[in-house]
Design a protein around this motif. Structure first.
Motif, mmCIF file in Angstrom:
data_model
loop_
_atom_site.group_PDB
_atom_site.id
_atom_site.type_symbol
_atom_site.label_atom_id
_atom_site.label_comp_id
_atom_site.label_asym_id
_atom_site.label_seq_id
_atom_site.Cartn_x
_atom_site.Cartn_y
_atom_site.Cartn_z
ATOM 1 N N GLY A 336 0.813 -1.204 0.000
ATOM 2 C CA GLY A 336 0.000 0.000 0.000
ATOM 3 C C GLY A 336 0.849 1.257 0.000
ATOM 4 N N GLU A 337 1.939 1.235 0.782
ATOM 5 C CA GLU A 337 2.835 2.398 0.838
ATOM 6 C C GLU A 337 3.499 2.652 -0.515
ATOM 7 N N VAL A 338 3.955 1.591 -1.153
ATOM 8 C CA VAL A 338 4.642 1.781 -2.432
ATOM 9 C C VAL A 338 3.653 2.157 -3.534
ATOM 10 N N PHE A 339 2.409 1.678 -3.419
ATOM 11 C CA PHE A 339 1.383 2.059 -4.388
ATOM 12 C C PHE A 339 1.072 3.547 -4.290
ATOM 13 N N GLU A 340 1.091 4.074 -3.083
ATOM 14 C CA GLU A 340 0.859 5.508 -2.901
ATOM 15 C C GLU A 340 1.988 6.324 -3.530
ATOM 16 N N LEU A 341 3.216 5.782 -3.484
ATOM 17 C CA LEU A 341 4.363 6.488 -4.055
ATOM 18 C C LEU A 341 4.402 6.372 -5.578
ATOM 19 N N HIS A 342 4.082 5.178 -6.076
ATOM 20 C CA HIS A 342 4.162 4.939 -7.516
ATOM 21 C C HIS A 342 3.044 3.987 -7.921
ATOM 22 N N SER A 343 1.933 4.562 -8.329
ATOM 23 C CA SER A 343 0.759 3.757 -8.667
ATOM 24 C C SER A 343 0.973 3.052 -10.007
ATOM 25 N N SER A 344 0.614 1.773 -10.039
ATOM 26 C CA SER A 344 0.655 1.022 -11.289
ATOM 27 C C SER A 344 -0.322 -0.137 -11.180
ATOM 28 N N ALA A 345 -0.758 -0.620 -12.334
ATOM 29 C CA ALA A 345 -1.703 -1.738 -12.338
ATOM 30 C C ALA A 345 -1.069 -2.996 -11.754
ATOM 31 N N LYS A 346 0.225 -3.175 -11.997
ATOM 32 C CA LYS A 346 0.911 -4.358 -11.478
ATOM 33 C C LYS A 346 0.935 -4.348 -9.949
ATOM 34 N N ARG A 347 1.188 -3.168 -9.376
ATOM 35 C CA ARG A 347 1.213 -3.071 -7.914
ATOM 36 C C ARG A 347 -0.195 -3.257 -7.341
ATOM 37 N N LEU A 348 -1.177 -2.706 -8.039
ATOM 38 C CA LEU A 348 -2.561 -2.879 -7.596
ATOM 39 C C LEU A 348 -2.958 -4.354 -7.656
ATOM 40 N N GLN A 349 -2.517 -5.037 -8.692
ATOM 41 C CA GLN A 349 -2.799 -6.465 -8.836
ATOM 42 C C GLN A 349 -2.228 -7.248 -7.657
ATOM 43 N N ALA A 350 -0.995 -6.900 -7.234
ATOM 44 C CA ALA A 350 -0.372 -7.571 -6.094
ATOM 45 C C ALA A 350 -1.171 -7.326 -4.812
ATOM 46 N N ILE A 351 -1.680 -6.111 -4.667
ATOM 47 C CA ILE A 351 -2.489 -5.784 -3.484
ATOM 48 C C ILE A 351 -3.775 -6.588 -3.471
ATOM 49 N N LEU A 370 -7.390 7.566 -8.260
ATOM 50 C CA LEU A 370 -6.067 7.762 -8.851
ATOM 51 C C LEU A 370 -6.137 7.806 -10.376
ATOM 52 N N ALA A 371 -6.989 6.966 -10.957
ATOM 53 C CA ALA A 371 -7.140 6.942 -12.413
ATOM 54 C C ALA A 371 -7.706 8.263 -12.923
ATOM 55 N N GLU A 372 -8.618 8.833 -12.164
ATOM 56 C CA GLU A 372 -9.196 10.133 -12.546
ATOM 57 C C GLU A 372 -8.139 11.232 -12.564
ATOM 58 N N ASP A 373 -7.219 11.165 -11.603
ATOM 59 C CA ASP A 373 -6.215 12.222 -11.460
ATOM 60 C C ASP A 373 -4.912 11.914 -12.208
ATOM 61 N N GLN A 374 -4.834 10.734 -12.812
ATOM 62 C CA GLN A 374 -3.585 10.274 -13.409
ATOM 63 C C GLN A 374 -3.267 11.028 -14.701
ATOM 64 N N GLN A 375 -2.086 11.595 -14.764
ATOM 65 C CA GLN A 375 -1.678 12.304 -15.975
ATOM 66 C C GLN A 375 -1.315 11.351 -17.104
ATOM 67 N N ASP A 376 -0.729 10.209 -16.762
ATOM 68 C CA ASP A 376 -0.342 9.237 -17.780
ATOM 69 C C ASP A 376 -1.558 8.407 -18.181
ATOM 70 N N ILE A 377 -1.965 8.503 -19.441
ATOM 71 C CA ILE A 377 -3.176 7.847 -19.911
ATOM 72 C C ILE A 377 -3.074 6.326 -19.822
ATOM 73 N N ILE A 378 -1.888 5.770 -20.101
ATOM 74 C CA ILE A 378 -1.725 4.314 -20.057
ATOM 75 C C ILE A 378 -1.932 3.795 -18.639
ATOM 76 N N THR A 379 -1.309 4.461 -17.662
ATOM 77 C CA THR A 379 -1.458 4.050 -16.259
ATOM 78 C C THR A 379 -2.915 4.160 -15.828
ATOM 79 N N ALA A 380 -3.570 5.241 -16.231
ATOM 80 C CA ALA A 380 -4.977 5.447 -15.868
ATOM 81 C C ALA A 380 -5.850 4.322 -16.405
#
Length: 500
Positions: A336-351, A370-380
């Protein structure tokens, strides 16, 4: 390389057919000619061994520089040689071992005179070191069987010296493979004997610095002797220092002794605290050897950097350790801590994989925000897909479809492979972006790809027209095709490939 089935088929061929084939290819390629010559000597082992010896000695006498476009050919020559030498094993193990050692002696000459950016030559010599271990193990075992027990100590010392002589010259690092597999050949006691020799040599290198370091800044060898770790400003033996440290680390790693490896590592990096880069090698070894508590101590007490990338690395290490320990509660916390620092689908999947249903619901809400606020379209998009919001992901792709034009084609093609079903809209946007990039920049060599991407739009168009959402504000397939015709109608090669 032929597989086992192909080799079986060759074995079924008439002998005359193989003889005629070899006769026909002789003279086509110089390397192949040499291989055939050695093959013809298989029935006369003394002549074959003499030929191999002469060829190997010749490797050390070569000086002509090999440009990068000829490296693969040189690597093939070396591989042919290695194969012919290994064909002598196990029938003539001692001879095979001597030839391998002669081959290994040529390593520096070979590596110094070529542009081995691809690593082919280094890999060939690494494989050679592994072959040496295999043959040496057989030779050592045979020698021990014919010796009296009281003579085996002398043999053991001789093999320790042989190994040490081999790894002493490891400027290019290919003998790391030899050190890593030493337990195949030597006992733990014998490896420790080599380590003690290196420690003794290490101490002698910096004997003049005795007393310059603090009492704590030392390491003990097997004889409980203190070895100073302070080198002062003496750089005369710097290369020897590095070489010896590399050997010590490699041997300690081969032994798998966490305490010894840590002591040697701290010899090389005595400063407090260690940087994250320095800690990486130490913690990686500890995790590989299940020294989790010791690794946690370093991560929780010695890790000082607050930089985001370093913080992420630390949390990733912690997550790996807690996973190995089966502590899902602690793992979920750091994930959860690392997801807050660097959100990614892979990290969310692990959670989501270890979270309870109630916790998963909370993380879905976080991911959505996070997806709503995400600047990177791929990550969102990937975040939305990970929580099952396919319709929202499609809509987001439509709303921000212009952003795909700024994304590298490799990223887009990788994303296409990861997309689940019901993402026809996202796929259409990606394929159109790829096509537009090729045509806009007039990459004529990639017209074949552009045509292939266009053809994939047709079944996707059929899928979208059957859905309830349709194209929404996005141009339909007919409208997109019309735009392509208006803007790139003159690219005849592209249109021709579409019609093929």
């Amino acid at each position: 390389m032929l597989n086992s089935q192909q080799k079986h088929c060759l074995a079924q061929l008439p002998k005359a057919a193989l003889v005629n084939f070899i006769a026909e290819v002789q003279g086509v390629d110089k390397l192949l000619d040499k291989k055939i010559e050695r093959l013809l000597l298989q029935s006369d082992k003394p002549k074959l061994i003499k030929k191999l010896t002469t060829t190997l000695k010749g490797l050390n006498r070569r000086h002509k520089y090999i440009d990068h476009w000829k490296v693969s050919e040189f690597a093939t020559e070396l591989q042919y040689l290695a194969s012919d030498i290994m064909n002598l094993y196990p029938e003539q193990a001692e001879t095979c071992l001597k030839l391998l050692e002669l081959f290994i002696e040529s390593s520096n000459t070979s590596l110094e005179r070529c542009d081995d950016a691809s690593g082919e030559i280094g890999q060939t010599y690494s494989n050679l070191a592994q072959s040496w271990l295999t043959v040496a193990r057989g030779c050592y075992s045979q020698q021990k069987q014919i010796l009296l027990v009281d003579e085996q100590d002398i043999l053991s010392q001789a093999w320790q010296t042989k190994v040490k002589n081999l790894i002493d010259d490891n400027a290019y690092g290919f003998k790391d493979a030899l050190m890593g597999g030493l337990k195949q050949l030597l006992s733990e006691l014998e490896i420790r004997g080599i380590i003690d020799d290196y420690l003794h040599y290490y101490r002698s290198l910096f004997a003049e610095n005795k007393g310059k370091g603090s009492a704590e800044n030392t390491i003990k060898n097997a004889d409980n002797q203190q070895i100073p770790l302070s080198y002062g400003h003496d750089r005369a033996n710097h290369q020897e220092k590095l070489k010896t440290e590399t050997a010590l680390l490699g041997l300690a790693q081969a032994l798998g002794d966490v305490a010894l490896f840590t002591a040697v590592y701290r010899t090389i990096y005595p400063q407090q605290p260690l940087s994250p880069q320095q800690l990486n090698g130490l913690i990686s070894f500890m995790i590989d050897h299940q020294a989790y508590e010791l690794a946690l101590e370093y991560l929780n007490h010695d890790w000082q950097s607050k930089a985001q990338q370093d913080a992420i690395k630390r949390l990733d290490w912690l997550s790996q350790i807690y996973q190995q320990q089966g502590d899902s509660k602690a793992q979920l916390k750091v994930l959860g801590e690392v997801f807050e620092l660097h959100s990614s689908a892979k990290r969310l999947q692990a959670i989501m994989a270890i979270a309870s249903p109630a916790e998963q619901a909370g993380w879905r809400k976080k991911a959505y925000k996070l997806a709503e606020d995400q600047q990177d379209i791929i990550t969102a998009i990937l975040l939305l897909l990970e929580i099952g919001e396919i319709k929202l992901a499609n809509q987001l792709a439509i709303t921000r479809h212009h952003e795909f034009a700024d994304i590298h084609y490799e990223t887009l093609t990788q994303l296409l492979k990861a997309l689940p079903e019901d993402t026809a809209i996202i796929q259409v946007i990606i394929y159109r972006s790829l096509i537009d990039d090729i045509l806009t920049n007039d990459r004529s060599r990639a017209y074949g790809y552009a045509a292939r991407y266009y053809k994939r739009l047709l079944p996707l168009d059929s899928t979208i027209n059957k859905s309830t959402d349709r194209y929404n504000s996005l141009a339909t397939h007919q409208q997109y095709t019309k735009l392509l015709s208006q803007n790139y109608g003159g690219r005849s090669d592209f249109w021709q490939r579409i019609s093929d």
